[in-house]
Motif scaffolding. Structure first.
Motif: not given
Length: 98
Positions: A8-12
């Protein structure tokens, strides 16, 4: 093997590389892995083990699934891939002709 990461977030990039390295190690135990769906979850609560990694491996026959919760995503990823390693090893032993 195709790797799909869901969060649910931008994975680095660091974590993408870590996921890829862990899953490539699994291919040394079983080369027939077709795909991996990786789900990263962060619990809303403030529990000690609030980071969860779930992995579904597409292999010939029934798919394999494992999930673990830890205090960091790195630890959860390591525990989940270890669980899958055991499953792959067991699956490979069952398929050996006697």
């Amino acid at each position: 093997m195709k790797i799909n990461v869901h969060a649910s977030w931008e994975v680095n990039d660091y974590f993408h590389k870590l996921i890829q390295e862990n899953l490539e190690k699994l291919q040394t135990f079983y080369e027939g892995i077709i795909y991996a769906d990786v789900y990263l979850k962060n619990s809303d609560g403030e529990g000690i083990k609030d980071k969860t990694v779930e992995i579904k491996l597409g292999v010939p026959g029934p798919d394999l699934f494992a999930h673990e919760s830890e205090d960091t995503l790195e630890k959860a990823l390591a525990a989940t891939t270890e669980n899958l390693r055991r499953q792959l090893k067991k699956m490979k032993e069952k398929s050996k002709p006697y």
